[in-house]
Design a protein around this motif. Structure first.
Motif, mmCIF file in Angstrom:
data_model
loop_
_atom_site.group_PDB
_atom_site.id
_atom_site.type_symbol
_atom_site.label_atom_id
_atom_site.label_comp_id
_atom_site.label_asym_id
_atom_site.label_seq_id
_atom_site.Cartn_x
_atom_site.Cartn_y
_atom_site.Cartn_z
ATOM 1 N N MET A 78 0.844 -1.198 0.000
ATOM 2 C CA MET A 78 0.000 0.000 0.000
ATOM 3 C C MET A 78 0.873 1.240 0.000
ATOM 4 S SD MET A 78 -1.301 -0.026 4.001
ATOM 5 C CE MET A 78 -1.701 -1.758 3.932
ATOM 6 N N THR A 79 0.272 2.390 -0.229
ATOM 7 C CA THR A 79 1.039 3.627 -0.164
ATOM 8 C C THR A 79 1.333 3.983 1.289
ATOM 9 O OG1 THR A 79 -0.932 5.022 -0.108
ATOM 10 C CG2 THR A 79 0.004 4.521 -2.284
ATOM 11 N N LEU A 80 2.377 4.768 1.479
ATOM 12 C CA LEU A 80 2.753 5.183 2.819
ATOM 13 C C LEU A 80 1.636 5.980 3.474
ATOM 14 C CD1 LEU A 80 4.772 5.492 5.092
ATOM 15 C CD2 LEU A 80 5.844 7.364 3.833
ATOM 16 N N HIS A 81 0.964 6.838 2.708
ATOM 17 C CA HIS A 81 -0.084 7.639 3.341
ATOM 18 C C HIS A 81 -1.309 6.795 3.678
ATOM 19 C CE1 HIS A 81 -1.653 8.358 -0.864
ATOM 20 N NE2 HIS A 81 -2.784 8.264 -0.242
ATOM 21 N N ALA A 82 -1.557 5.698 2.920
ATOM 22 C CA ALA A 82 -2.654 4.795 3.282
ATOM 23 C C ALA A 82 -2.332 4.051 4.571
ATOM 24 C CB ALA A 82 -2.915 3.805 2.153
ATOM 25 N N ALA A 83 -1.045 3.736 4.785
ATOM 26 C CA ALA A 83 -0.642 3.032 5.999
ATOM 27 C C ALA A 83 -0.637 3.941 7.216
ATOM 28 C CB ALA A 83 0.755 2.430 5.816
ATOM 29 N N THR A 84 -0.414 5.236 6.994
ATOM 30 C CA THR A 84 -0.168 6.160 8.099
ATOM 31 C C THR A 84 -1.359 7.045 8.439
ATOM 32 O OG1 THR A 84 2.140 6.248 7.351
ATOM 33 C CG2 THR A 84 1.458 7.907 8.947
ATOM 34 N N TYR A 85 -2.171 7.375 7.428
ATOM 35 C CA TYR A 85 -3.222 8.358 7.625
ATOM 36 C C TYR A 85 -4.603 7.768 7.358
ATOM 37 C CZ TYR A 85 0.909 11.289 7.128
ATOM 38 O OH TYR A 85 2.158 11.827 7.274
ATOM 39 N N SER A 86 -5.615 8.416 7.909
ATOM 40 C CA SER A 86 -7.001 8.094 7.590
ATOM 41 C C SER A 86 -7.612 9.298 6.890
ATOM 42 C CB SER A 86 -7.798 7.769 8.860
ATOM 43 O OG SER A 86 -7.808 8.885 9.740
ATOM 44 N N PHE A 87 -8.672 9.074 6.128
ATOM 45 C CA PHE A 87 -9.290 10.203 5.456
ATOM 46 C C PHE A 87 -10.779 10.268 5.800
ATOM 47 C CE2 PHE A 87 -9.835 6.713 2.499
ATOM 48 C CZ PHE A 87 -11.106 6.899 1.992
ATOM 49 N N GLU A 88 -11.272 11.479 5.842
ATOM 50 C CA GLU A 88 -12.684 11.719 6.117
ATOM 51 C C GLU A 88 -13.238 12.645 5.047
ATOM 52 O OE1 GLU A 88 -13.029 13.295 10.026
ATOM 53 O OE2 GLU A 88 -12.253 11.479 11.017
ATOM 54 N N GLU A 89 -14.486 12.429 4.693
ATOM 55 C CA GLU A 89 -15.140 13.246 3.674
ATOM 56 C C GLU A 89 -16.089 14.228 4.335
ATOM 57 O OE1 GLU A 89 -17.860 12.815 -0.394
ATOM 58 O OE2 GLU A 89 -17.441 11.066 0.869
ATOM 59 N N ASP A 90 -15.957 15.502 3.978
ATOM 60 C CA ASP A 90 -16.903 16.517 4.438
ATOM 61 C C ASP A 90 -18.190 16.347 3.652
ATOM 62 O OD1 ASP A 90 -18.402 18.980 4.599
ATOM 63 O OD2 ASP A 90 -16.601 19.937 5.410
ATOM 64 N N MET A 251 2.447 19.217 -7.827
ATOM 65 C CA MET A 251 3.754 19.868 -7.744
ATOM 66 C C MET A 251 4.137 20.268 -6.314
ATOM 67 S SD MET A 251 4.751 19.937 -10.910
ATOM 68 C CE MET A 251 5.978 21.234 -11.133
ATOM 69 N N ARG A 252 3.252 19.967 -5.356
ATOM 70 C CA ARG A 252 3.548 20.386 -3.983
ATOM 71 C C ARG A 252 2.765 19.514 -3.008
ATOM 72 N NH1 ARG A 252 2.885 26.657 -1.849
ATOM 73 N NH2 ARG A 252 4.103 26.443 0.072
ATOM 74 N N ASN A 253 3.404 19.141 -1.905
ATOM 75 C CA ASN A 253 2.737 18.303 -0.915
ATOM 76 C C ASN A 253 1.603 19.049 -0.223
ATOM 77 O OD1 ASN A 253 4.583 16.244 -1.382
ATOM 78 N ND2 ASN A 253 5.884 16.787 0.348
ATOM 79 N N ASP A 254 0.519 18.335 0.041
ATOM 80 C CA ASP A 254 -0.528 18.788 0.957
ATOM 81 C C ASP A 254 -1.006 17.545 1.691
ATOM 82 O OD1 ASP A 254 -2.950 19.483 2.242
ATOM 83 O OD2 ASP A 254 -3.317 21.096 0.823
ATOM 84 N N ARG A 255 -0.372 17.275 2.843
ATOM 85 C CA ARG A 255 -0.659 16.032 3.549
ATOM 86 C C ARG A 255 -2.100 15.952 4.021
ATOM 87 N NH1 ARG A 255 3.000 14.798 8.277
ATOM 88 N NH2 ARG A 255 2.967 17.031 8.615
ATOM 89 N N SER A 256 -2.728 17.110 4.302
ATOM 90 C CA SER A 256 -4.112 17.072 4.778
ATOM 91 C C SER A 256 -5.054 16.486 3.737
ATOM 92 C CB SER A 256 -4.576 18.482 5.172
ATOM 93 O OG SER A 256 -4.703 19.310 4.018
ATOM 94 N N ARG A 257 -4.671 16.576 2.477
ATOM 95 C CA ARG A 257 -5.492 16.016 1.406
ATOM 96 C C ARG A 257 -4.893 14.724 0.831
ATOM 97 N NH1 ARG A 257 -9.422 18.976 -1.322
ATOM 98 N NH2 ARG A 257 -9.715 21.137 -0.679
ATOM 99 N N GLY A 258 -3.758 14.309 1.349
ATOM 100 C CA GLY A 258 -3.119 13.127 0.801
ATOM 101 C C GLY A 258 -2.551 13.358 -0.580
ATOM 102 N N LEU A 259 -2.144 14.600 -0.870
ATOM 103 C CA LEU A 259 -1.554 14.946 -2.161
ATOM 104 C C LEU A 259 -0.050 15.111 -1.986
ATOM 105 C CD1 LEU A 259 -4.172 17.600 -3.328
ATOM 106 C CD2 LEU A 259 -3.954 15.242 -4.140
ATOM 107 N N PHE A 260 0.719 14.442 -2.858
ATOM 108 C CA PHE A 260 2.162 14.450 -2.697
ATOM 109 C C PHE A 260 2.849 14.803 -4.009
ATOM 110 C CE2 PHE A 260 0.395 11.618 0.492
ATOM 111 C CZ PHE A 260 0.917 12.189 1.638
#
Length: 374
Positions: A78-90, A251-260
Motif C-alpha cells: 500500500m502507499t505510505l499515506h494509506a498506511a499512516t493516515y485516515s481520510f474523512e469526507e466533508d 507539484m507540492r505536498n498537501d498532507r491534509s489532502r493526501g496529495l504528494f
C-alpha cells in the motif's frame, strides 16, 4: 527463491536487528537496481513471520510503486499515506482530509517495510516514527537525492549495502545501460533488443516522446514546456486551463489532502474562479475517490506560454498542479512505467549527471528509448 551469499548476509543482519531487544527503530537496507532488495525483503518477511511478526505492513511512497509490488506478488502493498493516515469526507463539500491514524495499518504493525524510502521527507518520517514500530527501509543510493535536502531515512550510512548485481538481472538491457550510466560510462547509441534503444536526439527521433504507451522524462523545464505544448496540440487540447481528460501532476505536498509532490492524476472538471485561480476536480491515480474543488495556483500552467508567470502572492492554501505528459526525472522518482522515453538532460546536472541518468533509466520496467545529446 534462493538468495545469493551477499543477500543471505543481508537477511542475517536484518534478522539479528529484529531479535535484538535493544534494537534501534530503523534498519536501512541499501542496494542498487538489480541487487535483489525485493528478494531479501520477501525472504525476511517469511522468516520474521515464523518468529512471531504477525502483521508486516509493506508500503511505498507512490501508488505506482505499490502497484508494482502487488504485481510482483506482495499483494498487501500500500502507499505510505494509506498506511499512516485516515481520510474523512466533508458531507457538504465532498472534500477529503487526511489525518494521522492511530488505528491504521502502521499503528498496528509488528514491522513496517518501506520501499523507495529516499522520497520520504522529515514531516512524514516523523509521523511514521511516532507509532514506535520497527521500520525496515529500503532505498537505492545511486538515485538522485530529493530536491530539498537528503531523504529523512537515507541521510546516514546504510546498515547493509547490496552492491552485487544479480546474474539474472544483469541480463536485462535496461539494467546494463543503467549500471553503465551510474558508473559514469558512455552509453553507446544502438538497439539493445527487448524494446530498448539508445538514439541520438534529432528532430526525427524526438518524435519518440509523443508515441502512445510511453512516459516521457526530461530534466529541464524549458524542454518540458516545449514538449508539453506540442503534446497537447497533437491531442486536441487547447487553452491554458486543463481540459477534461488531461494528465496532471501534483507539484507540492498537501498532507491534509493526501496529495504528494510527483503524484499523477486526470482532470475531471476545471474552471476559473476569482483572482484568476483554477478550481479542479482531479482523480489521482492512488486515490479511490476523486478530489473535488481543488483551488489551484495557475502559474505552473501559465509558464508553458509565459515563462515570467509567478505564484500568486497573498493567497493562502493554494494547491499546485501542472500538466503531466512529460515530467522531470526528480518528479519521476519512486514511480515506474512499462515504457519510458528519456530526453537526456543529464549534462545540466553537473556532479549529479550520472545519478540523473541512472534514476531516469531505472523508471522503465520493460522498454526504454534514451535520446542522447551528441
Amino acid at each position: 527463491m534462493t538468495p545469493s551469499d551477499l543477500q543471505a548476509q543481508a537477511i542475517a543482519a536484518i534478522k539479528a536487528w529484529w531479535l535484538d531487544p535493544n534494537r534501534k527503530q530503523v534498519f536501512y537496507l541499501a542496494g542498487y537496481a538489480g541487487t535483489g532488495k525485493s528478494t531479501v525483503y520477501e525472504v525476511i518477511r517469511q522468516e520474521l513471520e515464523a518468529l512471531g511478526a504477525e502483521k508486516i505492513v509493506t508500503c511505498t511512497f507512490t501508488g505506482k510503486a505499490a502497484n508494482v509490488l502487488r504485481r510482483k506478488g506482495t499483494l498487501d502493498a500500500m502507499t505510505l499515506h494509506a498506511a499512516t493516515y485516515s481520510f474523512e469526507e466533508d458531507p457538504k463539500t465532498g472534500r477529503f482530509t487526511f489525518t494521522k491514524n492511530p488505528m491504521g495499518p502502521a499503528a498496528s504493525a509488528d514491522l513496517i517495510g518501506l520501499d523507495e524510502c529516499s522520497m520520504v521527507d522529515d514531516d512524514m518520517a516523523e509521523d511514521l516514527l511516532s507509532f514506535g514500530k520497527p521500520i525496515l527501509v529500503m532505498g537505492d543510493p545511486g538515485q538522485l537525492p530529493p530536491i530539498r535536502g537528503p531523504g529523512a531515512f537515507t541521510a546516514g550510512e546504510p546498515d547493509f549495502f547490496l552492491r552485487e548485481i544479480h546474474r539474472q538481472a544483469a541480463d536485462s538491457p535496461i539494467l546494463r545501460i543503467a549500471t553503465a550510466a551510474r558508473l559514469g560510462e558512455r552509453v553507446e547509441i544502438g538497439d539493445y533488443g527487448s524494446g530498448v534503444k539508445v538514439l541520438q536526439l534529432t528532430g526525427e527521433t524526438a518524435e519518440e516522446v509523443y508515441r502512445d504507451g510511453t512516459q516521457a522524462i526530461c530534466g529541464i523545464h524549458t524542454a518540458r514546456h516545449k514538449i508539453t505544448a506540442e503534446y497537447r496540440k497533437r491531442r486536441g487540447f487547447e487553452g491554458v486551463i486543463p481540459m477534461v481528460g488531461e494528465t496532471l501532476i501534483c507539484m507540492r505536498n498537501d498532507r491534509s489532502r493526501g496529495l504528494f509532490n510527483g503524484g499523477l492524476g486526470v482532470a475531471l472538471k476545471s474552471r476559473k474562479v476569482l483572482s484568476g485561480l483554477y478550481r479542479l476536480d482531479v482523480q489521482m491515480e492512488d486515490h479511490e475517490h476523486p478530489d473535488p474543488d481543488l483551488v489551484v495556483s495557475p502559474h505552473h500552467f501559465l509558464k508553458h506560454t509565459d515563462p515570467t508567470a509567478e505564484r500568486p502572492q497573498g493567497v493562502r492554501g493554494l494547491l499546485e498542479f501542472d500538466y503531466g505528459y512529460v515530467i522531470t526525472c526528480h518528479k519521476a522518482q519512486g514511480s515506474e512505467w512499462p515504457h519510458v522515453t528519456i530526453v537526456d538532460d543529464s549534462g545540466s546536472f553537473r556532479q549529479d549527471a550520472a545519478r540523473w541518468k541512472y534514476t531516469a533509466i531505472t523508471r522503465a520496467s520493460e522498454g526504454l528509448t534514451l535520446l542522447v545529446r551528441r
